[in-house]
Scaffold this motif. Structure first.
Motif, PDB file in Angstrom:
ATOM      1  N   SER A  13       0.859  -1.189   0.000  1.00 30.00           N
ATOM      2  CA  SER A  13       0.000   0.000   0.000  1.00 30.00           C
ATOM      3  C   SER A  13       0.896   1.239   0.000  1.00 30.00           C
ATOM      4  O   SER A  13       1.657   1.459   0.943  1.00 30.00           O
ATOM      5  CB  SER A  13      -0.901   0.017   1.239  1.00 30.00           C
ATOM      6  OG  SER A  13      -1.763  -1.103   1.255  1.00 30.00           O
ATOM      7  N   VAL A  35       0.969   5.005   0.388  1.00 31.02           N
ATOM      8  CA  VAL A  35       0.027   5.901   1.054  1.00 31.02           C
ATOM      9  C   VAL A  35       0.519   7.353   1.014  1.00 31.02           C
ATOM     10  O   VAL A  35       1.632   7.652   1.434  1.00 31.02           O
ATOM     11  CB  VAL A  35      -0.190   5.469   2.519  1.00 31.02           C
ATOM     12  CG1 VAL A  35      -1.142   6.421   3.238  1.00 31.02           C
ATOM     13  CG2 VAL A  35      -0.734   4.042   2.569  1.00 31.02           C
ATOM     14  N   THR A  80       0.530  10.950   2.562  1.00 31.61           N
ATOM     15  CA  THR A  80       0.324  11.479   3.907  1.00 31.61           C
ATOM     16  C   THR A  80       0.238  13.010   3.868  1.00 31.61           C
ATOM     17  O   THR A  80       0.652  13.637   2.882  1.00 31.61           O
ATOM     18  CB  THR A  80       1.465  11.045   4.844  1.00 31.61           C
ATOM     19  OG1 THR A  80       2.726  11.447   4.274  1.00 31.61           O
ATOM     20  CG2 THR A  80       1.463   9.536   5.024  1.00 31.61           C
ATOM     21  N   ALA A 111      -5.542  13.885   6.329  1.00 31.65           N
ATOM     22  CA  ALA A 111      -5.460  12.420   6.305  1.00 31.65           C
ATOM     23  C   ALA A 111      -6.875  11.850   6.270  1.00 31.65           C
ATOM     24  O   ALA A 111      -7.666  12.070   7.184  1.00 31.65           O
ATOM     25  CB  ALA A 111      -4.707  11.907   7.522  1.00 31.65           C
ATOM     26  N   SER A 112      -7.183  11.103   5.222  1.00 34.26           N
ATOM     27  CA  SER A 112      -8.531  10.538   5.081  1.00 34.26           C
ATOM     28  C   SER A 112      -8.724   9.338   6.006  1.00 34.26           C
ATOM     29  O   SER A 112      -7.755   8.778   6.548  1.00 34.26           O
ATOM     30  CB  SER A 112      -8.760  10.101   3.638  1.00 34.26           C
ATOM     31  OG  SER A 112      -7.923   8.992   3.319  1.00 34.26           O
ATOM     32  N   ARG A 127      -9.498   6.467   5.037  1.00 36.05           N
ATOM     33  CA  ARG A 127      -8.838   5.325   4.394  1.00 36.05           C
ATOM     34  C   ARG A 127      -7.345   5.316   4.691  1.00 36.05           C
ATOM     35  O   ARG A 127      -6.754   4.240   4.906  1.00 36.05           O
ATOM     36  CB  ARG A 127      -9.077   5.369   2.883  1.00 36.05           C
ATOM     37  CG  ARG A 127      -8.524   4.149   2.161  1.00 36.05           C
ATOM     38  CD  ARG A 127      -8.679   4.244   0.667  1.00 36.05           C
ATOM     39  NE  ARG A 127      -8.052   3.121   0.004  1.00 36.05           N
ATOM     40  CZ  ARG A 127      -7.719   3.103  -1.283  1.00 36.05           C
ATOM     41  NH1 ARG A 127      -7.970   4.152  -2.054  1.00 36.05           N
ATOM     42  NH2 ARG A 127      -7.139   2.043  -1.805  1.00 36.05           N
ATOM     43  N   VAL A 128      -6.720   6.492   4.695  1.00 33.72           N
ATOM     44  CA  VAL A 128      -5.293   6.576   5.028  1.00 33.72           C
ATOM     45  C   VAL A 128      -5.058   6.031   6.432  1.00 33.72           C
ATOM     46  O   VAL A 128      -4.168   5.197   6.656  1.00 33.72           O
ATOM     47  CB  VAL A 128      -4.793   8.037   4.919  1.00 33.72           C
ATOM     48  CG1 VAL A 128      -3.434   8.190   5.599  1.00 33.72           C
ATOM     49  CG2 VAL A 128      -4.693   8.464   3.460  1.00 33.72           C
ATOM     50  N   THR A 180      -5.621   2.227   6.594  1.00 37.94           N
ATOM     51  CA  THR A 180      -4.542   1.474   5.935  1.00 37.94           C
ATOM     52  C   THR A 180      -3.290   1.442   6.809  1.00 37.94           C
ATOM     53  O   THR A 180      -2.637   0.396   6.939  1.00 37.94           O
ATOM     54  CB  THR A 180      -4.220   2.088   4.564  1.00 37.94           C
ATOM     55  OG1 THR A 180      -5.412   2.105   3.762  1.00 37.94           O
ATOM     56  CG2 THR A 180      -3.152   1.285   3.844  1.00 37.94           C
ATOM     57  N   VAL A 238       5.421   4.954   2.959  1.00 40.71           N
ATOM     58  CA  VAL A 238       5.099   6.377   3.003  1.00 40.71           C
ATOM     59  C   VAL A 238       6.388   7.186   2.874  1.00 40.71           C
ATOM     60  O   VAL A 238       7.472   6.720   3.219  1.00 40.71           O
ATOM     61  CB  VAL A 238       4.396   6.777   4.328  1.00 40.71           C
ATOM     62  CG1 VAL A 238       3.075   6.046   4.490  1.00 40.71           C
ATOM     63  CG2 VAL A 238       5.300   6.532   5.530  1.00 40.71           C
ATOM     64  N   VAL A 270      -3.098   4.631  -2.038  1.00 42.22           N
ATOM     65  CA  VAL A 270      -4.087   5.293  -1.194  1.00 42.22           C
ATOM     66  C   VAL A 270      -3.830   6.790  -1.322  1.00 42.22           C
ATOM     67  O   VAL A 270      -2.849   7.294  -0.797  1.00 42.22           O
ATOM     68  CB  VAL A 270      -3.969   4.837   0.269  1.00 42.22           C
ATOM     69  CG1 VAL A 270      -5.023   5.519   1.134  1.00 42.22           C
ATOM     70  CG2 VAL A 270      -4.101   3.318   0.358  1.00 42.22           C
ATOM     71  N   GLY A 325      -3.484  10.803  -1.272  1.00 35.51           N
ATOM     72  CA  GLY A 325      -3.324  11.804  -0.227  1.00 35.51           C
ATOM     73  C   GLY A 325      -2.900  13.116  -0.851  1.00 35.51           C
ATOM     74  O   GLY A 325      -2.796  13.230  -2.076  1.00 35.51           O
TER      75      GLY A 325
END
Length: 288
Positions: free
Chosen positions: A6, A8, A10, A18-19, A21-22, A25, A81, A110, A112
């Motif tokens: 994943s 992601v 940030t 930050a959602s 989903r973030v 995950t 990340v 994911v 961001g």
């Protein structure tokens, strides 16, 4: 079960970006590969998360690929990340994604915040097409040479810059593209977010007059005019047969004296000072 990588995005300044989903995950990761464990540790702490962290910056990422693949093959979720924003966009990550895909393992992104797209929108400049340059060369001569190339891009140009170098970089932009409108976007998503715009020399002077520039900066350079692009196309298609013709063409397009001298000295394999003096003489003759 097969695991997954994943990638992601940030927050680049504001943690509220930050959602859900973030955060989910990150919480589901078996391990998080990150540029700086201290930076990512503070992010996890802000959300009350406790996940093992492994340093994976540009200096060591190659050595972390095999262990990451082994974890995924064992069914684990590996999260990658960068310190802020989207990994692999002027940040480490591309080689890891490439290796995971080559191994036939799944990769998910994911989304961001990204300073590139945020700055493009915040600039207010026409950006139907834009080119992301990332960081320009630090050495002045190399920076000017790169800007000469970028001046021919048929779209807006987006560059990252350090607050310690932004004054010098804006001066270089003004030297090479003096007629372009430019936006300096600073401290994106943070309390003191700022957008300053103007024609390149005016903006460069205004920023240079400040006591200090703080925060990470993004420079957005407007697209070239149709006339400027047409001049570039004509030059590439046929090219002037003499130095005088090349000087006349550059002056008619409004190219700055220094940028024109640098370009023509390279094109005609001539001494830059001699070309510069020839341009001054030609410009004076045309004025008369």
């Amino acid at each position: 079960m097969t695991g997954i990588l994943s990638v992601v995005g940030t927050p680049i300044g504001n943690l509220e970006d930050a959602s859900a989903r973030v955060i989910r995950t990150l919480s589901e990761a078996s391990v998080i590969l990150c540029e700086d464990t201290r930076v990512t540790g503070r992010l996890l702490s802000a959300f009350g998360l406790h996940v093992p962290l492994v340093r994976c910056d540009e200096n060591v990422i190659a050595s972390k690929i095999a262990p990451a693949l082994a974890r995924m093959e064992a069914g684990e979720r590996v999260v990658f990340v960068s310190d802020a924003g989207m990994p692999a966009v002027s940040d480490p990550g591309q080689c890891l994604v490439d290796a995971v895909l080559d191994a036939g393992l799944p990769v998910e992104v994911v989304p961001g915040p990204s300073a590139v797209t945020c700055a493009v929108v915040a600039s207010g400049l026409a950006c139907e097409h834009f080119f992301f340059e990332g960081f320009l060369p630090r050495r002045h001569s190399a920076q000017l040479a790169r800007l000469d190339v970028l001046a021919q891009v048929p779209g807006a140009i987006v560059c990252y810059e350090s607050p310690h170098r932004v004054v010098a970089t804006l001066a270089s932009v003004a030297e090479v593209m003096p007629h372009r409108k430019v936006a300096l976007v600073r401290e994106l998503t943070k309390l003191h977010e700022e957008v300053v715009r103007g024609v390149a020399p005016v903006l460069a002077a205004a920023v240079a007059a400040r006591d200090e520039v703080r925060g990470e900066c993004v420079i957005v350079i407007a697209s070239p005019s149709p006339e400027e692009l047409e001049g570039c196309r004509r030059a590439q298609a046929s090219g002037p047969t003499s130095l005088d013709e090349a000087i006349d063409e550059g002056l008619s397009l409004g190219e700055s004296t220094s940028a024109l001298a640098r370009r023509l000295a390279k094109a005609f394999k001539a001494n830059k000072s001699d070309v510069y003096n020839a341009i001054l003489c030609r410009a004076q003759a045309l004025d008369e």
